[in-house]
Scaffold this active site. Sequence first.
Site, PDB file in Angstrom:
ATOM      1  N   HIS A   1       0.919  -1.042  -0.090  1.00 24.01           N
ATOM      2  CA  HIS A   1      -0.108   0.005  -0.178  1.00 24.01           C
ATOM      3  C   HIS A   1       0.807   1.081   0.066  1.00 24.01           C
ATOM      4  CE1 HIS A   1      -3.194   2.725   1.216  1.00 24.01           C
ATOM      5  NE2 HIS A   1      -3.996   1.837   0.847  1.00 24.01           N
TER       6      HIS A   1
ATOM      7  N   ASP B   1      -7.805  -5.383   0.108  1.00 19.20           N
ATOM      8  CA  ASP B   1      -8.162  -6.311  -0.896  1.00 19.20           C
ATOM      9  C   ASP B   1      -8.100  -7.782  -0.631  1.00 19.20           C
ATOM     10  OD1 ASP B   1      -7.541  -3.255  -2.617  1.00 19.20           O
ATOM     11  OD2 ASP B   1      -9.722  -4.319  -2.599  1.00 19.20           O
TER      12      ASP B   1
END
Length: 428
Positions: free
Chosen positions: A317, A374
């Site tokens: 991320h 996710d």
Amino acid sequence: MAKKNSMTFIDNRTGKSYEYPILEATRGPWVVDVRSFYKDTGMFTYDPGFTSTASCNSELTFINGEKGELRYHGIEIEELATQHSYLEVCFLLSQGRLPDKEELHAFDLELRHRSFIHEGLKNLIESFPNTAHPMAILSSAVSALSSFYFEHLNINSEEEFEQMRRRLIAKIPTLAAFSYRHSLGIPFIYPDIERSFTENFLYMMRAYPGGKMHIGRQGEEQIREVEIEALDTIFTLHADHEQNASTTTVRGVASTGAHPYVAISAGISALWGRAHGGANESVIAQLEMIGSVKNVAAFVERAKDPDDNFRLMGFGHRVYKNFDPRAKVLKKLQDRLSDELSLDSELIMIAREIEKIALNDDYFVKRNLYPNIDFYSGVILYALGIPRSMFTPIFVIGRTVGWINQWEEFKKDETSKIARPRQLYIGK
Ligand code: SDX
């Protein structure tokens, strides 16, 4: 002498120095205000991908990447996801506070009544080939929505802001469910105003023509409380996330003065990419491709190989250099619901094996690569019987409230200007 709240740049070629003010944050990193840098120096700052650039100020969402912390209007995501409904979170992001009982009831009722869409939009959706990905249909339908409510191009009152926002939040699930039904070539199910926001979405996805719910063998309704709770939590976890790629796109379209609904349509398009919201769909595809726990190590090696563009979807991320707090909530939800939702244990075992290997491997540790939202959302959506093509549309349903409030925050900021970055020219 008291230290000045500023930063000085020295051009070592000329010895000239340039001083810029430091602007304070109420949480997290402060910024150095370089808006006059080009005027002062004749040079640009250079930051492709905006790794060190704040594009705006905002009071909606705060993320601490090092700690793995996420707050909407100061309230931590774990509290919101476990103690409040998605509709309460929508109200919080729109009004800056949680609603009282009466406000929540009125908000819920209004969204139910606004969940219906013009028949023209139904015809638009039907004009797509059945093979169309629901995200292509959704971004087109939301752009088309601007034609049915063109008056929102120029909003002049709080009431109209509220009406524009509630219309969109209410209609997105209907458009998403219609897109899905069209991809199967089966008749659309209209919203049922006797069902709550999240239940209604599952109803529009699953009901039989005529709106009847197939009564399962045990006679139970096909939409269980545990499924509604799981999906409601997923909507909350996706509601907003600071200045991510799709929100930056929404603000960019807002800066040109285009209609709010086409700005959201642009956000939907940006979200679709597998580096962003499209990752949830790719995670399940990847877990299925890996196929078994014994193949995990080989795929982790591929993810580390600089010459192999294989990446572990759901890992890494830009901001979180620790566990994504949303992934933590989803992991607990998975543990809690694994029996009731009969989560696919093989997929979960593969996901857990990836996590176990990656979190102890120097390649990932050195780069602070952790599972993101996710990585876990796909397994739960899979267990809810949501088809993979609908994973990112579900991200859209959750995120629409964030996008539209980021859009409004931009429009209400008197200092905002058209987004127009410059470049380092390296051509002829
Ligand atoms: C979302 O921004 C947001 O807030 C987004 C989001 C939201 O709510 O809006 O949180 C939602 O989009 C979550 C992210 C979903 N995407 C994925 O899971 C796709 C896989 N992840 C990556 O593609 C990547 O981690 C990004 C895109 C998420 C972040 O990319 P960055 O910050 O630009 O990092 P990078 O590409 O510069 O990677 C840094 C290093 C590189 O290695 P080196 O060049 O330093 O040797 O880490 C490596 C990368 O190769 N790396 C990975 C990896 N992610 C980064 N290596 C293997 N597998 C991965 N998944």
